[in-house]
Motif scaffolding. Structure first.
Motif, PDB file in Angstrom:
ATOM      1  N   TYR A 168      56.735  93.141  13.720  1.00  0.00           N
ATOM      2  CA  TYR A 168      57.362  91.851  13.986  1.00  0.00           C
ATOM      3  C   TYR A 168      56.723  91.132  15.166  1.00  0.00           C
ATOM      4  O   TYR A 168      56.715  89.895  15.225  1.00  0.00           O
ATOM      5  CB  TYR A 168      58.854  92.056  14.221  1.00  0.00           C
ATOM      6  N   TRP A 169      56.159  91.884  16.108  1.00  0.00           N
ATOM      7  CA  TRP A 169      55.548  91.274  17.291  1.00  0.00           C
ATOM      8  C   TRP A 169      54.461  90.277  16.904  1.00  0.00           C
ATOM      9  O   TRP A 169      54.236  89.288  17.626  1.00  0.00           O
ATOM     10  CB  TRP A 169      54.967  92.340  18.214  1.00  0.00           C
ATOM     11  N   LEU A 170      53.798  90.504  15.767  1.00  0.00           N
ATOM     12  CA  LEU A 170      52.737  89.590  15.344  1.00  0.00           C
ATOM     13  C   LEU A 170      53.261  88.174  15.153  1.00  0.00           C
ATOM     14  O   LEU A 170      52.570  87.202  15.448  1.00  0.00           O
ATOM     15  CB  LEU A 170      52.107  90.079  14.032  1.00  0.00           C
ATOM     16  N   GLN A 171      54.482  88.073  14.663  1.00  0.00           N
ATOM     17  CA  GLN A 171      55.043  86.748  14.396  1.00  0.00           C
ATOM     18  C   GLN A 171      55.282  85.950  15.680  1.00  0.00           C
ATOM     19  O   GLN A 171      55.434  84.739  15.641  1.00  0.00           O
ATOM     20  CB  GLN A 171      56.352  86.885  13.612  1.00  0.00           C
ATOM     21  N   MET A 172      55.332  86.639  16.812  1.00  0.00           N
ATOM     22  CA  MET A 172      55.576  85.977  18.094  1.00  0.00           C
ATOM     23  C   MET A 172      54.277  85.616  18.817  1.00  0.00           C
ATOM     24  O   MET A 172      54.304  84.983  19.871  1.00  0.00           O
ATOM     25  CB  MET A 172      56.403  86.889  19.004  1.00  0.00           C
ATOM     26  N   GLU A 173      53.142  86.005  18.244  1.00  0.00           N
ATOM     27  CA  GLU A 173      51.857  85.846  18.930  1.00  0.00           C
ATOM     28  C   GLU A 173      51.209  84.496  18.628  1.00  0.00           C
ATOM     29  O   GLU A 173      50.031  84.426  18.273  1.00  0.00           O
ATOM     30  CB  GLU A 173      50.910  86.985  18.539  1.00  0.00           C
ATOM     31  N   TYR A 174      51.955  83.432  18.788  1.00  0.00           N
ATOM     32  CA  TYR A 174      51.390  82.108  18.565  1.00  0.00           C
ATOM     33  C   TYR A 174      51.512  81.280  19.839  1.00  0.00           C
ATOM     34  O   TYR A 174      52.343  81.553  20.717  1.00  0.00           O
ATOM     35  CB  TYR A 174      52.083  81.399  17.407  1.00  0.00           C
ATOM     36  N   HIS A 175      50.652  80.275  19.960  1.00  0.00           N
ATOM     37  CA  HIS A 175      50.709  79.339  21.072  1.00  0.00           C
ATOM     38  C   HIS A 175      51.439  78.080  20.609  1.00  0.00           C
ATOM     39  O   HIS A 175      51.326  77.689  19.440  1.00  0.00           O
ATOM     40  CB  HIS A 175      49.308  78.963  21.542  1.00  0.00           C
ATOM     41  N   ASN A 176      52.145  77.447  21.524  1.00  0.00           N
ATOM     42  CA  ASN A 176      52.737  76.164  21.186  1.00  0.00           C
ATOM     43  C   ASN A 176      51.633  75.170  20.858  1.00  0.00           C
ATOM     44  O   ASN A 176      50.563  75.182  21.474  1.00  0.00           O
ATOM     45  CB  ASN A 176      53.583  75.643  22.340  1.00  0.00           C
ATOM     46  N   PRO A 177      51.851  74.299  19.885  1.00  0.00           N
ATOM     47  CA  PRO A 177      50.797  73.350  19.493  1.00  0.00           C
ATOM     48  C   PRO A 177      50.361  72.478  20.663  1.00  0.00           C
ATOM     49  O   PRO A 177      51.176  72.045  21.482  1.00  0.00           O
ATOM     50  CB  PRO A 177      51.460  72.513  18.394  1.00  0.00           C
ATOM     51  N   ASP A 178      49.064  72.240  20.746  1.00  0.00           N
ATOM     52  CA  ASP A 178      48.518  71.358  21.768  1.00  0.00           C
ATOM     53  C   ASP A 178      48.950  69.924  21.467  1.00  0.00           C
ATOM     54  O   ASP A 178      48.710  69.435  20.360  1.00  0.00           O
ATOM     55  CB  ASP A 178      46.993  71.458  21.769  1.00  0.00           C
ATOM     56  N   PRO A 179      49.587  69.233  22.419  1.00  0.00           N
ATOM     57  CA  PRO A 179      50.084  67.882  22.128  1.00  0.00           C
ATOM     58  C   PRO A 179      48.992  66.903  21.736  1.00  0.00           C
ATOM     59  O   PRO A 179      49.229  66.005  20.927  1.00  0.00           O
ATOM     60  CB  PRO A 179      50.756  67.463  23.445  1.00  0.00           C
ATOM     61  N   ALA A 180      47.787  67.063  22.291  1.00  0.00           N
ATOM     62  CA  ALA A 180      46.696  66.128  21.981  1.00  0.00           C
ATOM     63  C   ALA A 180      46.130  66.383  20.587  1.00  0.00           C
ATOM     64  O   ALA A 180      45.905  65.448  19.814  1.00  0.00           O
ATOM     65  CB  ALA A 180      45.597  66.237  23.026  1.00  0.00           C
ATOM     66  N   MET A 181      45.895  67.652  20.265  1.00  0.00           N
ATOM     67  CA  MET A 181      45.304  67.977  18.971  1.00  0.00           C
ATOM     68  C   MET A 181      46.345  68.049  17.867  1.00  0.00           C
ATOM     69  O   MET A 181      46.038  67.837  16.704  1.00  0.00           O
ATOM     70  CB  MET A 181      44.545  69.304  19.049  1.00  0.00           C
ATOM     71  N   MET A 186      47.081  83.266  14.313  1.00  0.00           N
ATOM     72  CA  MET A 186      48.373  82.624  14.210  1.00  0.00           C
ATOM     73  C   MET A 186      48.137  81.146  14.503  1.00  0.00           C
ATOM     74  O   MET A 186      47.538  80.793  15.535  1.00  0.00           O
ATOM     75  CB  MET A 186      49.378  83.205  15.207  1.00  0.00           C
ATOM     76  N   VAL A 187      48.600  80.290  13.591  1.00  0.00           N
ATOM     77  CA  VAL A 187      48.332  78.849  13.690  1.00  0.00           C
ATOM     78  C   VAL A 187      49.664  78.111  13.759  1.00  0.00           C
ATOM     79  O   VAL A 187      50.583  78.412  12.991  1.00  0.00           O
ATOM     80  CB  VAL A 187      47.510  78.356  12.487  1.00  0.00           C
ATOM     81  N   SER A 188      49.774  77.171  14.678  1.00  0.00           N
ATOM     82  CA  SER A 188      50.991  76.365  14.789  1.00  0.00           C
ATOM     83  C   SER A 188      50.626  74.885  14.739  1.00  0.00           C
ATOM     84  O   SER A 188      49.588  74.471  15.265  1.00  0.00           O
ATOM     85  CB  SER A 188      51.746  76.686  16.078  1.00  0.00           C
ATOM     86  N   TRP A 189      51.497  74.100  14.103  1.00  0.00           N
ATOM     87  CA  TRP A 189      51.292  72.656  13.925  1.00  0.00           C
ATOM     88  C   TRP A 189      52.528  71.895  14.394  1.00  0.00           C
ATOM     89  O   TRP A 189      53.658  72.310  14.139  1.00  0.00           O
ATOM     90  CB  TRP A 189      51.083  72.319  12.444  1.00  0.00           C
ATOM     91  N   LEU A 190      52.297  70.772  15.037  1.00  0.00           N
ATOM     92  CA  LEU A 190      53.384  69.886  15.405  1.00  0.00           C
ATOM     93  C   LEU A 190      53.861  69.092  14.189  1.00  0.00           C
ATOM     94  O   LEU A 190      53.069  68.784  13.297  1.00  0.00           O
ATOM     95  CB  LEU A 190      52.931  68.897  16.484  1.00  0.00           C
ATOM     96  N   PRO A 191      55.145  68.752  14.164  1.00  0.00           N
ATOM     97  CA  PRO A 191      55.625  67.855  13.106  1.00  0.00           C
ATOM     98  C   PRO A 191      54.862  66.530  13.131  1.00  0.00           C
ATOM     99  O   PRO A 191      54.382  66.090  14.182  1.00  0.00           O
ATOM    100  CB  PRO A 191      57.102  67.636  13.468  1.00  0.00           C
ATOM    101  N   ASP A 245      61.488  68.762  11.775  1.00  0.00           N
ATOM    102  CA  ASP A 245      61.409  68.446  13.194  1.00  0.00           C
ATOM    103  C   ASP A 245      60.839  69.576  14.040  1.00  0.00           C
ATOM    104  O   ASP A 245      60.648  69.407  15.243  1.00  0.00           O
ATOM    105  CB  ASP A 245      62.807  68.096  13.730  1.00  0.00           C
ATOM    106  N   GLU A 246      60.589  70.730  13.441  1.00  0.00           N
ATOM    107  CA  GLU A 246      60.108  71.886  14.188  1.00  0.00           C
ATOM    108  C   GLU A 246      58.644  72.172  13.858  1.00  0.00           C
ATOM    109  O   GLU A 246      58.189  71.896  12.746  1.00  0.00           O
ATOM    110  CB  GLU A 246      60.948  73.123  13.854  1.00  0.00           C
ATOM    111  N   PRO A 247      57.890  72.728  14.827  1.00  0.00           N
ATOM    112  CA  PRO A 247      56.515  73.134  14.512  1.00  0.00           C
ATOM    113  C   PRO A 247      56.487  74.188  13.406  1.00  0.00           C
ATOM    114  O   PRO A 247      57.442  74.945  13.233  1.00  0.00           O
ATOM    115  CB  PRO A 247      55.996  73.711  15.836  1.00  0.00           C
ATOM    116  N   THR A 248      55.427  74.212  12.658  1.00  0.00           N
ATOM    117  CA  THR A 248      55.213  75.297  11.705  1.00  0.00           C
ATOM    118  C   THR A 248      54.380  76.387  12.367  1.00  0.00           C
ATOM    119  O   THR A 248      53.567  76.109  13.256  1.00  0.00           O
ATOM    120  CB  THR A 248      54.492  74.813  10.440  1.00  0.00           C
TER     121      THR A 248
END
Length: 202
Positions: A67-80, A99-104, A172-175
């Motif tokens: 499960y720890w893998l699911q927590m290993e993401y960075h918050n999306p960069d606001p500029a990119m 691990m990839v995260s995207w802003l709405p 409304d939440e990052p993916t």
């Protein structure tokens, strides 16, 4: 809500495959064991579809048991609008795990990967648009939209090397997604402009 395994092929066709039920947590399944079994699969199977069908159950097992893998993401960069955290990459071993995260309200370009890929959605909701090449006499890189599919947490999409898609977070939440890639052939990796009907390497 039932989970899905979707296989996307080079022509934009989507089909369900395998057992998409989330396995019950069992014996701890470590990343090193996943990588070892993955290497065995790559030695046995040499076409994208066979590899994707064999690897996807291991991805589900890994995400449930580690499960720890699911927590290993960075918050999306606001500029990119997105961020990538590399969990694994090693010289001369044909695997990359991120691990990839995207802003709405942000979305990817239309692209292929130049390699097989497995994307498991961990958090949020996203729309995948599936495309295929539809060349015309004066537009060799023309695309046409095949369909859209909405991914929810627990859904897995497996793409062959020349499958073309674009990704758009919903809500409304990052993916957050777990992304696994084979060795990339950068000469076969493109992003596409559906308005100018052009493609460029990236």
């Amino acid at each position: 809500m039932a989970n899905h395994n979707w296989l996307i092929t080079d022509d934009g066709t989507r089909r369900s495959f395998g057992d998409s039920d989330t396995p019950e947590p069992g014996r701890y399944y470590r990343l090193y064991r996943f990588l070892t079994e993955l290497e065995d699969i790559l030695d046995i199977f040499h076409d994208d579809i066979s590899r994707l069908e064999a690897i996807t159950p291991l991805v589900r097992k890994l995400l449930v048991s580690s499960y720890w893998l699911q927590m290993e993401y960075h918050n999306p960069d606001p500029a990119m609008g997105w961020s990538v955290n590399f969990l694994y990459r090693e010289h001369e071993f044909p695997i990359t795990i991120q691990m990839v995260s995207w802003l709405p309200e942000r979305k990817s370009s239309i692209h292929n990967h130049g390699t097989w890929a497995i994307v498991a959605l961990v958090g949020g909701q996203e729309r995948n648009r599936l495309w295929r090449r539809a060349p015309a006499p004066n537009q060799p890189d023309r695309l046409e939209l095949v369909e859209e599919v909405i991914l929810n947490p627990g859904d897995v999409v497996a793409l062959t090397a020349n499958a073309i898609h674009s990704v758009e977070p919903l809500g409304d939440e990052p993916t957050v997604s777990f992304n696994l890639y084979g060795v990339t052939n950068f000469s076969d990796r493109y992003e596409f402009d559906p308005e100018s009907h052009t493609a460029r390497r990236f």
